[in-house]
Design an enzyme around this catalytic site. Structure first.
Site, PDB file in Angstrom:
ATOM      1  N   GLY A 156      -8.392  -7.869   4.578  1.00  0.00           N
ATOM      2  CA  GLY A 156      -9.161  -7.820   5.739  1.00  0.00           C
ATOM      3  C   GLY A 156      -8.252  -8.439   6.841  1.00  0.00           C
ATOM      4  CE1 TYR A 212      14.034 -37.225 -17.752  1.00  0.00           C
ATOM      5  CE2 TYR A 212      16.142 -36.890 -18.705  1.00  0.00           C
ATOM      6  CZ  TYR A 212      15.389 -37.742 -18.083  1.00  0.00           C
ATOM      7  OH  TYR A 212      15.463 -38.781 -17.812  1.00  0.00           O
ATOM      8  CG  HIS A 243      -6.274 -35.715   8.620  1.00  0.00           C
ATOM      9  ND1 HIS A 243      -7.146 -36.519   8.125  1.00  0.00           N
ATOM     10  CD2 HIS A 243      -5.315 -36.742   8.412  1.00  0.00           C
ATOM     11  CE1 HIS A 243      -6.861 -37.766   7.592  1.00  0.00           C
ATOM     12  NE2 HIS A 243      -5.642 -37.832   8.269  1.00  0.00           N
ATOM     13  CD  GLU A 247      15.192 -45.075  -6.841  1.00  0.00           C
ATOM     14  OE1 GLU A 247      13.808 -44.723  -6.644  1.00  0.00           O
ATOM     15  OE2 GLU A 247      15.496 -46.248  -7.577  1.00  0.00           O
ATOM     16  CB  CYS A 273      11.382 -40.025 -13.165  1.00  0.00           C
ATOM     17  SG  CYS A 273      12.359 -41.098 -12.224  1.00  0.00           S
ATOM     18  N   GLY A 316      15.204 -40.082  -8.652  1.00  0.00           N
ATOM     19  CA  GLY A 316      13.988 -40.494  -8.308  1.00  0.00           C
ATOM     20  C   GLY A 316      13.502 -39.777  -7.008  1.00  0.00           C
ATOM     21  CB  THR A 317      12.584 -36.431  -6.226  1.00  0.00           C
ATOM     22  OG1 THR A 317      11.390 -36.321  -7.161  1.00  0.00           O
ATOM     23  CG2 THR A 317      13.692 -35.818  -6.834  1.00  0.00           C
ATOM     24  CG  ASN A 318       8.131 -39.819  -5.687  1.00  0.00           C
ATOM     25  OD1 ASN A 318       7.935 -38.653  -5.766  1.00  0.00           O
ATOM     26  ND2 ASN A 318       7.385 -40.532  -6.574  1.00  0.00           N
ATOM     27  CG  ASP A 319      12.269 -44.874  -3.476  1.00  0.00           C
ATOM     28  OD1 ASP A 319      11.798 -45.067  -2.365  1.00  0.00           O
ATOM     29  OD2 ASP A 319      11.928 -45.370  -4.510  1.00  0.00           O
ATOM     30  NE  ARG A 336       5.999 -45.892 -11.322  1.00  0.00           N
ATOM     31  CZ  ARG A 336       5.606 -44.708 -11.553  1.00  0.00           C
ATOM     32  NH1 ARG A 336       4.853 -44.437 -12.858  1.00  0.00           N
ATOM     33  NH2 ARG A 336       5.787 -43.656 -10.811  1.00  0.00           N
ATOM     34  CG  MET A 388      -2.651  -7.390   9.536  1.00  0.00           C
ATOM     35  SD  MET A 388      -1.156  -7.180   9.119  1.00  0.00           S
ATOM     36  CE  MET A 388      -1.403  -6.609   7.293  1.00  0.00           C
ATOM     37  CB  SER A 409      16.202 -40.514 -14.183  1.00  0.00           C
ATOM     38  OG  SER A 409      15.087 -40.204 -13.757  1.00  0.00           O
ATOM     39  NE  ARG A 412      -5.657  -4.797  -3.827  1.00  0.00           N
ATOM     40  CZ  ARG A 412      -6.089  -4.780  -2.678  1.00  0.00           C
ATOM     41  NH1 ARG A 412      -5.438  -4.461  -1.554  1.00  0.00           N
ATOM     42  NH2 ARG A 412      -7.345  -5.012  -2.454  1.00  0.00           N
ATOM     43  NE  ARG A 442      -5.508   3.438   3.921  1.00  0.00           N
ATOM     44  CZ  ARG A 442      -5.349   3.895   2.683  1.00  0.00           C
ATOM     45  NH1 ARG A 442      -4.581   4.898   2.017  1.00  0.00           N
ATOM     46  NH2 ARG A 442      -6.048   2.836   1.802  1.00  0.00           N
ATOM     47  CE  LYS A 462      -3.818  -0.485   2.551  1.00  0.00           C
ATOM     48  NZ  LYS A 462      -4.361  -0.605   3.940  1.00  0.00           N
ATOM     49  NE  ARG A 488      11.353 -48.185 -11.912  1.00  0.00           N
ATOM     50  CZ  ARG A 488      10.351 -47.602 -10.817  1.00  0.00           C
ATOM     51  NH1 ARG A 488      10.655 -46.537 -10.092  1.00  0.00           N
ATOM     52  NH2 ARG A 488       8.996 -48.226 -10.689  1.00  0.00           N
TER      53      ARG A 488
HETATM   54  P1  ADP Z   1      -7.636  -2.148   3.512  1.00  0.00           P
HETATM   55  O1  ADP Z   1      -6.297  -2.560   3.608  1.00  0.00           O
HETATM   56  O2  ADP Z   1      -8.473  -3.171   4.643  1.00  0.00           O
HETATM   57  O3  ADP Z   1      -8.215  -1.833   2.346  1.00  0.00           O
HETATM   58  P2  ADP Z   1      -7.373   0.587   3.884  1.00  0.00           P
HETATM   59  O4  ADP Z   1      -5.906   1.175   4.663  1.00  0.00           O
HETATM   60  O5  ADP Z   1      -7.179   0.718   2.569  1.00  0.00           O
HETATM   61  O6  ADP Z   1      -7.727  -0.745   4.530  1.00  0.00           O
HETATM   62  O7  ADP Z   1      -8.623   1.528   4.464  1.00  0.00           O
HETATM   63  C1  ADP Z   1      -9.994   1.233   4.579  1.00  0.00           C
HETATM   64  C2  ADP Z   1     -10.556   2.101   3.900  1.00  0.00           C
HETATM   65  O8  ADP Z   1     -10.530   3.358   4.636  1.00  0.00           O
HETATM   66  C3  ADP Z   1     -10.181   2.326   2.329  1.00  0.00           C
HETATM   67  O9  ADP Z   1     -11.605   2.079   1.804  1.00  0.00           O
HETATM   68  C4  ADP Z   1      -9.824   3.857   2.265  1.00  0.00           C
HETATM   69  O10 ADP Z   1     -10.627   4.170   1.098  1.00  0.00           O
HETATM   70  C5  ADP Z   1     -10.355   4.469   3.508  1.00  0.00           C
HETATM   71  N1  ADP Z   1      -9.480   5.363   3.918  1.00  0.00           N
HETATM   72  C6  ADP Z   1      -8.086   5.180   4.313  1.00  0.00           C
HETATM   73  N2  ADP Z   1      -7.496   6.089   4.480  1.00  0.00           N
HETATM   74  C7  ADP Z   1      -8.307   7.094   4.236  1.00  0.00           C
HETATM   75  C8  ADP Z   1      -8.180   8.626   4.161  1.00  0.00           C
HETATM   76  N3  ADP Z   1      -7.049   9.043   4.637  1.00  0.00           N
HETATM   77  N4  ADP Z   1      -9.123   9.562   3.981  1.00  0.00           N
HETATM   78  C9  ADP Z   1     -10.264   8.891   3.448  1.00  0.00           C
HETATM   79  N5  ADP Z   1     -10.427   7.439   3.567  1.00  0.00           N
HETATM   80  C10 ADP Z   1      -9.454   6.773   3.931  1.00  0.00           C
HETATM   81 MG    MG Z   2      11.991 -45.471  -6.605  1.00  0.00          MG
HETATM   82 MG    MG Z   3      -7.641  -0.504   1.099  1.00  0.00          MG
END
Ligand code: ADP
Ligand code: MG
Ligand code: MG
Length: 893
Positions: free
Chosen positions: A100, A865, A452, A758, A845, A779-782, A573, A102, A777, A336, A91, A22, A628
């Site tokens: 979502g 190969y 699991h 192997e 292989c 034989g990475t399994n063994d 084989r 952090m 060749s 991004r 942020r 970011k 083989r």
């Molecule tokens: P996330 O990584 O979960 O997308 P962000 O850091 O992008 O979190 O922030 C969440 C929301 O807050 C974003 O939709 C962004 O548009 C809004 N936001 C973040 N900083 C500002 C700011 N300085 N002014 C207005 N809106 C902001």
């Molecule tokens: Mg073998």
């Molecule tokens: Mg964001």
């Protein structure tokens, strides 16, 4: 001293390690002259220090002071100033996007006094000011002080009920003022102190909370699933606030420059008037499609489109954007390179090549073998628009339908009757293994991608949905959202999306597989996805240095693999040639009491083997075929001890003659081994049983001579398994060369002789072994089994899930090569083998030959190969091309 804080103007998009994704992209947009609110980024390295040194980071506070002062000068306001406050957002933003996972806190700097100042800034808009304040307390409470979010939501809900309204925008200034009082009570109740009024204290606490959020449970879990290293840390961005909640001329939105599902170019996104930040994605009010912004605010809309085009041109890729409009002024808050589906990854890469934005080499780096694998799974035909009854984690891809069973035993019984079943468990454990093998798919209510069920299913290539936690699993039924599904009812599970459907959803083969098979419906030939796959596969083949061969034991497999682009067979084989109706011949061989009896048995087997080889050589005409010599312990070809013992006992009881069975029983007893994988197998068999290898060598040579006589071009390679010492190979070689010379005569056929590497000792003495081998060749399994000292069949279900949970492996070493250990053996053997014999051909292989990560490793080590199962051949081809392009790229740098 290390610099911990960077102004947006000081960074750029390539500093993701330091500034997080970011921060790096905010800096890049700032330097492109785009409208980004001013701000600064605290580095990931500061976060690492904070987390390891226990909160105090020497010099960090002073640096933040300086950058805050600069920000205040630039904005002409100071943080939280009661008369005219500067507000900021704090942020998170790690190197890899963790959606979502952090935290972010908006409106930092508001308190009981500055709320009035904010209102004045907005021309006396009290409603806006109190709305912003209540948001701060809510986000700060949740994020910084762990106050349960539901309590704030309840208070908001109550306020709306009291007022008799549906939407938060219908609450006026007084309502929101009351809400702030209610929020503060919630805050104090849970934290034992009042909401902090000091703006700088708010900011510092928020920064520390973002640092700590790196280690929150859900973030740790997400990283483990996505294989993101645990020690990267997150950066923190402090950004001057702009406001989308100032009225109808303001708003906030998200946009993509292309459709992230299909890759189609266009304008995709959502917009929400009079809203802040998270509101768009939180779904609290209905958003409008981005196109509608044109009617709402044409000027901002046009500018946004211009910027989107500019960003795509700049990043040469699909961009994902967050923006806010404050009273008709557009602000860019994030961009991004956007996440996308596997199909979109291919079509976007091809489109960008078409548009002249990126080179073909670059396009190859934009797609992956894992994505191609996804495109090759059969899929549900969703044209009837079935609605899922629930969904879980798509843990192992594929589409599976069958009757619901609730126990491993029922799965086994049903499968034995030829019925397809889906094994449904709350969670699986090692005892469920037989049922998991018998089922078409596995569905669990508990556990994530490392449970699991997930690990075992992926290992078996079986469709699995796990962690469908809405399901209540009972003994013979499960309940989901009030619906009861009984044992015997049919369900369909989609291991890619995690969706679960009631009834049998029809399955169709993927068009990508049809394309590889060469039987694509002509109507689909120009379909964007198919053309994209064609373009990228063709380029991968021309860029690759590693050739891709296949593991195939039959003419049919060989033919299919060739259609999939295999350049030969890396492992044929010979064991299956001893099964079925040939079993009696093998029994005769094993039970032979005299040399004459043994020779009889071998002579009977020899023409059969020759016919098998001929068929395979024909299918691979002109391409190398590595055969083989027989590898498994011979008792695997005999009936089980228990069965024989019963047969003999019953016969005796009835007074019947059982001489043959008795001899066989005696042989089985004699041949019993405690550890068959480490017993009499591979080259050891060839040295102990006279004539066995000789028969196979003769069959191979004769088949090759026959194909040559038909005008074909056979290229047989004889591979000796399980060699640990050069003397073993030399002994086999001397005998084989004699036979080959005799059979081949003047036909011009050439037969190479090489060995598998192997056994760890073979890797460590590869310099000696190369004296007697024309190729190796791996034989990475063994090699993995013996390198780690565990037997695959026993351990994968028994404890791998626990090792993954503990992080002892990031991924099963049978799935992806263990670079540090087993990979080191490969490296040593490759280097020392080539030191002895410079032209030594090197290949691999075993399952790793089709694993994307491993293919890159084998490219780096310099093998010639890789060989993998027919279905993985396209994946290995693509990765071989990518590995070549990437290593060429890093050579230039
Ligand atoms: P996330 O990584 O979960 O997308 P962000 O850091 O992008 O979190 O922030 C969440 C929301 O807050 C974003 O939709 C962004 O548009 C809004 N936001 C973040 N900083 C500002 C700011 N300085 N002014 C207005 N809106 C902001
Ligand atoms: Mg073998
Ligand atoms: Mg964001």
């Amino acid at each position: 001293m290390e610099k911990f804080v960077y102004d947006f103007a000081e960074g750029n998009k390539d500093l993701k390690d330091l500034l997080g994704g970011k921060g790096a992209n905010l800096a890049e947009m700032t330097n492109l002259g785009l409208p980004v609110p001013a701000g600064f980024t605290i580095t990931t390295s500061a976060c690492q220090r904070y987390l390891s040194d226990g909160s105090h980071v020497e010099g960090l506070a002073e640096e933040i002071d300086d950058h805050l002062a600069a920000l205040e000068r630039e904005m002409g306001r100071s943080l939280g100033d009661p008369a005219d406050p500067l507000l900021v957002s704090v942020r998170s933003g790690a190197k890899f996007s963790m959606p979502g996972m952090m935290e972010t806190v908006l409106n930092v700097g508001l308190n009981d006094e500055s709320v009035a100042g904010l209102s004045r800034q907005a021309g006396g808009n009290d409603r806006f000011a109190w709305d912003s304040y209540r948001r701060l307390i809510q986000m700060f409470g949740k994020t910084v002080c762990d106050v349960p979010g539901a309590e704030f939501e309840d208070a908001l809900h109550e306020a709306k009920v009291r007022k008799g309204v549906k939407d938060d925008v219908q609450l006026d200034a007084d309502d929101l003022k009351e809400l702030v009082t209610a929020y503060k009570k919630v805050f104090a109740k849970h934290t034992g102190h009042e909401f902090p009024q000091n703006p700088r204290e708010q900011m510092d606490l928020a920064i520390a909370a973002v640092f700590r959020s790196w280690n929150a449970d859900r973030a740790v879990l997400y990283r483990r699933q996505e294989r993101i290293p645990a020690d990267l840390g997150t950066a923190v961005n402090v950004v001057a606030m702009v406001f989308g909640n100032l009225g109808a001329d303001s708003g906030t939105g998200v946009a993509f420059t292309r459709d992230p599902a299909t890759g189609e170019s266009g304008i995709y996104g959502d917009y929400l008037q009079n809203a802040q930040g998270e509101d768009v994605v939180a779904g609290i009010r209905n958003t409008v499609p981005l196109q509608d912004l044109e009617k709402i605010d044409k000027k901002s809309y046009d500018e946004l489109l211009r910027i989107m085009a500019q960003l795509e041109g700049h990043y040469h890729d699909l961009c994902d954007i967050e923006f806010t409009i404050e009273r008709g002024k557009l602000w860019m808050l994030q961009t991004r390179v956007g996440k996308r589906t596997a199909a979109a990854a291919f079509t976007i890469a091809a489109q960008l090549v078409d548009e002249g934005m990126i080179s073909l080499d670059e396009a190859l780096t934009r797609v992956s073998g894992a994505q191609l694998a996804q495109l090759m799974f059969p899929r549900f035909d969703l044209s009837s628009d079935p609605s899922p009854i629930t969904r879980g984690v798509g843990a192992s891809p594929g589409a599976a339908a069958g009757e619901v069973v609730f126990t491993s035993a029922h799965a086994v019984a049903a499968a034995a009757e030829g019925r397809s079943v889906i094994l449904v468990r709350r969670e699986t454990n090692p005892d469920d293994l037989p049922g998991m093998i018998a089922a078409q798919g596995i569905l669990t209510a508990r556990g994530g991608k490392t449970s699991h069920a997930a690990v075992v299913a992926r290992g078996m290539g079986k469709t699995c949905v796990c962690g469908a936690d809405e399901m209540e699993v009972g003994r013979d039924q499960f309940t989901v959202n009030g619906q009861v599904v009984h044992e015997g009812d049919t369900v369909s599970i989609d291991g890619t999306t995690g969706r679960v459907y009631l009834g049998a959803v029809p399955v169709q083969p993927s068009e990508v597989v049809q394309y590889f098979e060469g039987d694509l419906d002509p109507a689909l030939a120009n379909e964007p996805l198919v053309s994209a796959v064609h373009l990228l596969m063709t380029h991968a083949d021309s860029a690759a240095r590693l050739a891709v061969r296949t593991n195939a034991d039959t003419g049919a497999d060989a033919a299919r693999a060739r259609r999939f682009g295999a350049r030969g067979i890396g492992l044929c084989r010979t064991e299956h040639m001893f099964l079925g109706d040939r079993r009696p011949l093998v029994e005769r061989l094993i039970l032979a009491r005299t040399e004459a009896e043994r020779n009889d048995a071998l002579s009977a087997l020899q023409p059969l083997q020759r016919a098998d080889f001929l068929q395979i050589f024909r299918e691979m005409n002109g391409l190398p075929v590595t055969v083989r010599l027989i590898d498994p312990p011979l008792h695997e070809f005999l009936p089980s001890l228990e069965d024989l013992a019963v047969q003999v006992a019953v016969a005796k009881e009835r007074g019947e003659e059982a001489e043959h069975d008795e001899r066989m029983l005696a042989a089985v007893r004699r041949m019993h081994e405690q550890n068959p994988m480490l017993g009499l197998r591979g080259v050891r068999l060839g040295l102990v049983i006279p004539g066995l290898f000789a028969m196979q060598v003769r069959a191979i040579a004769e088949a090759a001579v026959q194909l040559a006589a038909e005008g074909g071009r056979p290229r047989p390679e004889i591979m000796v398994p399980l060699v640990g010492a050069v003397q073993e190979l030399e002994t086999v070689r001397t005998e084989a060369e004699k036979i080959i010379a005799e059979v081949v005569g003047s036909s011009g056929v050439q037969v190479l002789i090489g060995t598998m590497i192997e056994v760890p000792r073979a890797a460590l003495t590869a310099g000696q072994i190369a004296e007697a081998a024309e190729f190796f060749s791996f034989g990475t399994n063994d090699l993995t089994q013996m390198g780690w000292g565990f037997s695959r069949d026993d351990v994968e279900g028994a404890f791998f899930w626990r090792y993954l949970e503990l992080g002892i492996f990031g991924i099963s070493p049978f799935e992806s090569i263990d670079r540090d250990g087993v990979g080191r053996l490969v490296r040593i053997a490759a280097d020392e083998g080539r030191a002895t014999r410079p032209g030594l051909k090197l290949g691999v292989c075993g399952e790793h030959g089709g694993d994307p990560e491993s293919v890159h490793f084998f490219h780096e080590v310099g093998l010639d190969y890789v060989s993998c199962s027919p279905f993985r051949v396209p994946i290995a081809r693509l990765e071989a091309g990518r590995a070549a392009v990437e290593s060429a790229g890093s050579d230039h740098r």
